[in-house]
Design an enzyme around this catalytic site. Structure first.
Site, PDB file in Angstrom:
ATOM      1  CB  CYS B   2       3.956   8.727  -4.385  1.00 25.96           C
ATOM      2  SG  CYS B   2       3.645   6.992  -4.717  1.00 25.96           S
ATOM      3  NE  ARG B  50       5.070   2.747  -8.085  1.00 24.19           N
ATOM      4  CZ  ARG B  50       5.066   1.534  -8.606  1.00 24.19           C
ATOM      5  NH1 ARG B  50       5.915   1.218  -9.566  1.00 24.19           N
ATOM      6  NH2 ARG B  50       4.220   0.627  -8.176  1.00 24.19           N
ATOM      7  CG  LEU B  51       7.407   4.160  -0.738  1.00 21.03           C
ATOM      8  CD1 LEU B  51       8.922   3.970  -0.616  1.00 21.03           C
ATOM      9  CD2 LEU B  51       6.866   4.691   0.592  1.00 21.03           C
ATOM     10  CB  ILE B  53       3.286   0.229  -1.563  1.00 23.70           C
ATOM     11  CG1 ILE B  53       4.373   0.871  -0.685  1.00 23.70           C
ATOM     12  CG2 ILE B  53       2.325  -0.575  -0.689  1.00 23.70           C
ATOM     13  CD1 ILE B  53       3.887   1.905   0.277  1.00 23.70           C
ATOM     14  CG  ASN B  75       1.006  10.997  -1.280  1.00 19.98           C
ATOM     15  OD1 ASN B  75       0.942  11.903  -0.463  1.00 19.98           O
ATOM     16  ND2 ASN B  75       1.448   9.803  -0.945  1.00 19.98           N
ATOM     17  CD  GLU B  77      -0.885   2.420  -0.784  1.00 21.47           C
ATOM     18  OE1 GLU B  77      -1.449   1.722  -1.661  1.00 21.47           O
ATOM     19  OE2 GLU B  77       0.344   2.630  -0.768  1.00 21.47           O
ATOM     20  CG  ASP B 100      -3.405   1.844  -5.246  1.00 18.02           C
ATOM     21  OD1 ASP B 100      -2.407   1.867  -6.004  1.00 18.02           O
ATOM     22  OD2 ASP B 100      -3.428   2.408  -4.135  1.00 18.02           O
ATOM     23  CB  ILE B 291       9.188   5.084  20.449  1.00 16.91           C
ATOM     24  CG1 ILE B 291      10.322   6.056  20.724  1.00 16.91           C
ATOM     25  CG2 ILE B 291       7.881   5.698  20.905  1.00 16.91           C
ATOM     26  CD1 ILE B 291      11.262   6.207  19.584  1.00 16.91           C
ATOM     27  N   GLY B 366      -2.414   3.249  15.363  1.00 14.53           N
ATOM     28  CA  GLY B 366      -3.710   3.365  16.039  1.00 14.53           C
ATOM     29  C   GLY B 366      -4.297   4.762  16.036  1.00 14.53           C
TER      30      GLY B 366
END
Lengths: 81, 646
Positions: B2, B50-51, B53, B75, B77, B100, B291, B366
């Site tokens: 977010c 908000r996004l 999830i 913002n 997790e 969360d 990519i 990664g």
């Protein structure tokens, strides 16, 4: 244009990014004056081979031949037929 | 994932209004396109984009505690929220959502400022305690999620991105030339600097508490390396078993989501490790994205395909052309909000666009493994230079330099006596904590020669290598050499560039959340206790990680030397010898003079050299990209103009 002038202008324009001739002495060491970085010397070699039709051998890639305008001028004189 | 924003009234400031908050939060709508939420009182205003999830139906923010005296916008997790929720319920807390976010307010009630120690996650948090009129701003341990502040007119403004602060008319827009010099040395500004005057970042692993008219910034976590004797009773197999269990658990936690999760594949070891762990130890369907480049020097498609074939993933490959980079670069800079010295974030923004098109919001990547497990060339290079320093006159010791950088078309190790000289730079600083970084920083600092006389005069604090000491721990000189190198890498390149310009910003540009299992703090703390030889064995990088993954990833990937992710730089901005229109405009004498940062003459010669395709080395390419990106920052943020790059 003399060999020295060609080399001087190339270094001034491409590494010091200036046309001010006083920014470089022909005896200035490229390494000591921090003019070239590690790949810069490879670019110079490409330029010399292209401009003067010579081939620089691995064993010739030493400061005595390439570390100042004057050293390059002498080196070119030796290499050219 | 977010965006957050807010205003705190300090002593005599005007109370925040809904209108002001809306202006700020709308500027970061790309971070959270699924809805807005607000909290407003006399002292503070909090806003959230908000996004969705986790807890798609009930997770709207701000979220509060039982009596609504504690409010939070956040913002990121919290990956261990399931365990924390169970524990907090046992302690008597009542939850009204399944998100969360809610664990944050109850942890705060339970532990005060120490709430943050309990979080395993990636976060930027603004928490308001109305009883004690205390605002807490907190940022995750390694700097995955951004958070900026500025004080102006008796108020503190804060937000996920600078553009949101600039959306408020009271905030001045000016580039900080000292901060720009830091970018042109360390590849990033050093905390608390952002690129902009008076705008500060909350440093990674820090809390800022504002209460009773005082602001206190404190560090709650740091990359730290034990000096005591490492436990030599543990065998390689013991270390390996422990690492495997930890990585499986980290991946398991980071797959927690109420929407499907994908993974990036680079073709290198780190992303292969993650996809293999997902495939072998979880029941998450594997969806991967990669990519590739037309230029062979940068392309890793072959290795990516090896892994796709090996694991049988559902895969999307994006081919990035030089012209794509040139066209997308202004948009990248509108998101990085910083000058950068490489174009490499650009293809990653194109990749996050492909992830979004595929209907995904979350990807595992990664990033972080090189810092944690000792993967970077700079670590190996420093090892060689330290080895050489034991006998500086030795003819054969420096020959080992030729083992470095096999993937570079124009390697700094191929110029004989000159490369020796290059790697000899800073040998006199063997005991300095930044010994490893001297060659890279010296090359990057060549950009400073393009500054105008006026810019030089305006820099109030000259930046040199010693400037880094501002962010180093007092006892770092007593650490083992590799640990010093890792610390500096983690606190400069990783947090300030890889996780920011090349991470959060170019993912969030397309509303995509990146997750980083190698940056689980338990993994970092475990690796900090590893003997150096299990990080780099001889010149074999990430040795323990490779050993641990035997049989789980293709041998072609496990045994290959690391190839850093790079993209074409100055070549991306020319058609033949003609610069793209916006590049020609930004490098024009008139525009350069107007901005005032650079000398127009030297900049025009650099442009000419790049146009002829003669900029082969890192120094010229970094100068070109650095100048172009900073001029874009000036155009987009200071001048508030737009760029047509198509």
């Amino acid at each position: 244009m003399s060999t020295e002038a060609i080399i001087r202008n190339y270094i001034l324009e491409n590494y010091l990014f200036t046309d001010d001739q006083s920014a470089l002495n022909s005896t200035d060491s490229f390494l000591d004056k921090d003019i070239l970085d590690s790949t810069g010397i490879l670019e110079v070699i490409y330029f010399l081979e292209d401009e003067f039709g010579i081939k620089v051998e691995d064993t010739e890639m030493v400061p005595e031949n390439l570390d100042s305008v004057n050293n390059i001028v002498s080196f070119i004189a030796k290499k050219r037929p | 994932m977010c965006g957050i924003a807010g205003i705190l009234t300090l002593k005599d400031g005007v109370p925040p209004s809904r209108n002001e908050l809306e202006g700020m939060i709308h500027a970061v709508q790309h971070r959270g396109p699924d809805g807005y939420g607000y909290y407003l009182s006399q002292r503070v205003g909090l806003a959230h984009a908000r996004l969705s999830i986790i807890d798609l139906a009930g997770g709207d923010q701000p979220i509060h505690n039982e009596d609504q005296s504690v409010q939070v916008v956040f913002n990121g997790e919290i990956f261990n929220y399931v365990e924390l929720t169970a524990q907090l319920k046992q302690q008597g807390h009542r939850f009204y959502t399944h998100s969360d976010t809610e664990v944050i307010v109850h942890l705060y009630e339970e532990y005060g400022e120490a709430f943050v120690d309990h979080l395993n996650g990636q976060f930027a948090i603004a928490l308001w305690d109305s009883r004690s009129e205390r605002l807490i701003l907190a940022r995750d341990r390694t700097g995955i999620r951004p958070l900026y502040t500025i004080e102006s007119g008796g108020r503190l403004y804060f937000s996920s991105e600078v553009k949101s602060l600039f959306a408020h008319p009271a905030i001045p827009r000016e580039i900080n030339l000292t901060a720009l010099s830091e970018v042109f040395t360390f590849w990033t500004t050093l905390p608390p600097h952002s690129l902009f005057e008076s705008v500060e970042m909350i440093p990674p692993g820090h809390l800022q508490v504002i209460e009773n008219g005082t602001m206190k910034l404190s560090r709650y976590w740091d990359w730290s390396y034990p000096n005591e004797q490492i436990d030599n009773r543990k065998s390689l197999a013991d270390w390996s078993e422990e690492l495997k269990a930890l990585m499986i658990d980290s991946v398991r936690l980071q797959l927690r989501s109420d929407v499907p999760v994908g993974a990036y594949l680079s073709g290198g070891l780190d992303s292969s490790v993650l996809t293999s762990l997902i495939k072998n130890f979880t029941d998450t369907p594997l969806r991967t994205f990669s990519i590739g480049f037309e230029d062979e020097e940068f392309d890793e498609s072959g290795f990516q395909q090896d892994l796709v074939d090996y694991l049988g993933t559902n895969h999307t490959h994006v081919l990035c052309k030089r012209s794509d980079i040139g066209a997308a670069f202004p948009r990248v800079i509108s998101h990085t909000e910083s000058a950068i010295v490489r174009t490499a974030p650009t293809p990653l923004m194109l990749l996050s666009g492909a992830v979004r098109e595929a209907g995904y919001k979350v990807v595992l990547t990664g990033e972080g493994a090189d810092e944690v497990f000792g993967g970077y060339d700079i670590f190996k290079e420093a090892k060689v230079r330290r080895f050489w320093s034991h006998a500086p006159d030795s003819e054969w010791r420096p020959l080992i330099l030729q083992r470095l950088y096999p993937y570079l078309k124009h390697s700094p190790t191929t110029s004989g006596a000159f490369s020796k000289r290059f790697f000899q730079q800073g040998m006199e600083h063997l005991d300095k904590p930044f010994f490893a970084h001297i060659p890279r920083w010296a090359t990057t600092q060549r950009i400073l020669q393009f500054f105008s006389d006026e810019a030089r005069a305006a820099i109030n604090q000259a930046v040199d290598f010693e400037t880094i000491n501002r962010i180093l721990p007092a006892d770092i000189e007593t650490w083992k050499p590799l640990n010093r190198d890792q610390y500096i890498e983690a606190n400069t390149l990783l947090s300030g560039y890889l996780l920011s310009s090349q991470g959060d910003r170019v993912a969030m540009a397309n509303s995509i959340e990146g997750r980083y299992p190698f940056l689980d703090h338990r993994v970092i703390e475990f690796a900090a206790t590893l003997p150096s030889r299990y990080k780099i064995m001889g010149l074999n990088e990430k040795y323990l990680l490779k050993q641990t993954m035997q049989g789980l990833i293709p041998e072609s990937i496990r045994k290959r030397s690391k190839q850093p992710y790079r993209a074409p730089d100055s070549q991306s901005f020319f058609h033949g010898e003609k610069p793209l229109d916006y590049v020609a405009y930004l490098f024009s004498e008139e525009r350069i003079r107007k901005a005032g940062y650079y000398n127009p003459k030297t900049v025009s010669l650099l442009l000419k050299k790049c146009a002829r395709g003669k900029a082969l080395g890192f120094a010229d390419n970094m100068a070109f990209v650095g100048i172009l990106s900073s001029m874009l920052v000036d155009e987009l943020f200071v001048e508030q103009a737009s760029i047509d790059s198509q």
